[in-house]
Design an enzyme around this catalytic site. Structure first.
Site, mmCIF file in Angstrom:
data_model
loop_
_atom_site.group_PDB
_atom_site.id
_atom_site.type_symbol
_atom_site.label_atom_id
_atom_site.label_comp_id
_atom_site.label_asym_id
_atom_site.label_seq_id
_atom_site.Cartn_x
_atom_site.Cartn_y
_atom_site.Cartn_z
ATOM 1 N N TYR A 107 0.826 -1.204 0.000
ATOM 2 C CA TYR A 107 0.000 0.000 0.000
ATOM 3 C C TYR A 107 0.868 1.264 0.000
ATOM 4 C CZ TYR A 107 -3.666 -3.294 1.439
ATOM 5 O OH TYR A 107 -4.539 -4.355 1.524
ATOM 6 N N HIS A 140 -0.330 -12.004 0.447
ATOM 7 C CA HIS A 140 -1.170 -10.943 -0.134
ATOM 8 C C HIS A 140 -1.569 -11.229 -1.589
ATOM 9 C CE1 HIS A 140 -1.657 -6.242 -0.418
ATOM 10 N NE2 HIS A 140 -2.747 -6.886 -0.758
#
Ligand code: NAD
Length: 323
Positions: A63, A128
């Site tokens: 992110y 992820h």
């Protein structure tokens, strides 16, 4: 000072023994992925979240190219409370440079994440978006590497995340019971798409904790609408826009209706919503406390569901095709 929201519900997470606040703090906005967020706003949203009873914070090195982890680390440090008062999850295998689920990379990744978060351990480390890797590598190489990190005390629990729901059953059917503690699903338990619901009995039978992310469908279910990069079809975007406009016209807020929809299923431990300001934190916590006191706004929900029915459960492709 006592919390003004002492009743923000805590829910058990599978067999982990952790109790997560039903509203979780999604820190991807702190990586400025939905627009720029100042350090001041990042730190004050984390402070406000904790003050209002949120104890669960989720981030990833992906992110904002590590920015979210750094900002969350600063926010948590500024709380000045004992480490066991909050639960942190981060991820491994997805980076701005690309995907790498090798044992070597994920083992290095946790040390980098801990340094950015200014922590000695994270509660949950999740692979992820595993649909972008080889699922057999996840089973045979990545998860065993994460088990070593568990033994080393750098992580407490292991998770996997992804968009297509089939990746969860693929992995969970192939690892020894109790190896994967948590799954994080996103955009599959909100008003426009509730397909995660069908998988909940299976996940419960495996003793796996369930986190659902993106109750606002990554911005689709907000008055401001989604960011430029949102992968939904134009049809889905315009249906959500119509639903948001309908709510506004009625003096209601689509985001509150959407939060309450996701929070209503108690088989989900935490609803992770991305927040970038103290105001959004307050709104989302209030959605939960009002739900606990007054129940759902059934009338508006039914009207929104009717507007979204032509696009119900419509999703988008993600990942590489597995053979
Ligand atoms: P989301 O559905 O939570 O929407 C976030 C957007 O809604 C942001 O623009 C935010 O500023 C805005 N918002 C939040 N509260 C609002 C309110 N009350 N009113 C109006 N707008 C509001 O989507 P998300 O942030 O992508 O998902 C939440 C979190 O879940 C992420 O931050 C991340 O931690 C996690 N997540 C993980 C994965 C994965 O592991 N693959 C995928 C998606 C999300």
């Amino acid at each position: 000072m006592a919390s003004p929201h002492p009743n923000l519900e805590l829910r058990p997470l599978g067999n982990t023994g952790l109790k997560l606040s039903c509203v979780g703090f999604g820190a991807s906005p702190l990586g400025s992925v939905f627009g720029p967020v100042s350090e001041h706003d990042a730190i004050s949203s984390v402070r406000e979240a904790f003050r209002l009873g949120i104890n669960f914070f989720d981030t990833s090195p992906y992110y904002g190219g590590t920015l979210s982890e750094k900002m969350l680390g600063k926010g948590l440090k500024a709380l000045g409370v004992p480490r066991n008062e909050y639960i942190v999850s981060t991820k491994c295998g997805r980076y701005v440079e690309g995907f790498d689920f090798s044992a070597e990379r994920v083992t290095r990744s946790i040390d980098e994440s801990l340094a950015r978060l200014q922590l000695d351990y994270v509660d949950i480390l999740q692979c992820h978006d595993i649909e972008f890797g080889s699922l057999d590598q996840i089973v045979n190489e990545t998860i065993p590497a994460l088990q070593k990190l568990k033994e080393a005390g750098k992580i407490r629990f292991i998770g996997i995340t992804g968009l297509p729901l089939g990746v969860f059953t693929y992995v969970l059917d192939r690892v020894p019971p109790g190896t994967v503690d948590v799954i994080l699903s996103y955009c599959h338990y909100s008003i426009n798409d509730s397909t995660l619901g069908d998988l909940l009995p299976y996940l419960k039978s495996k003793g796996v904790g369930v986190i659902t992310a993106s109750p606002l469908a990554m911005g689709l279910l907000t008055e401001n609408g989604p960011p430029e990069w949102h992968p939904a079809s134009l049809e889905l975007k315009s249906a959500c826009q119509a639903a948001a406009a309908f709510c506004k016209e009625k003096g209601k807020n689509i985001s509150k209706i959407a939060m309450q929809y996701s929070l209503s299923n108690k088989d989900v431990s935490s609803v992770l919503v991305g927040m970038n300001s103290a105001r959004q934190v307050e709104e989302n916590v209030s959605a939960a406390t009002e739900l606990a006191t007054f129940g759902k706004d059934q009338e508006t929900l039914a009207e929104v569901e009717a507007i979204l029915s032509p696009v119900k459960n419509q999703t988008w492709p993600s990942g590489i095709q597995q053979s």
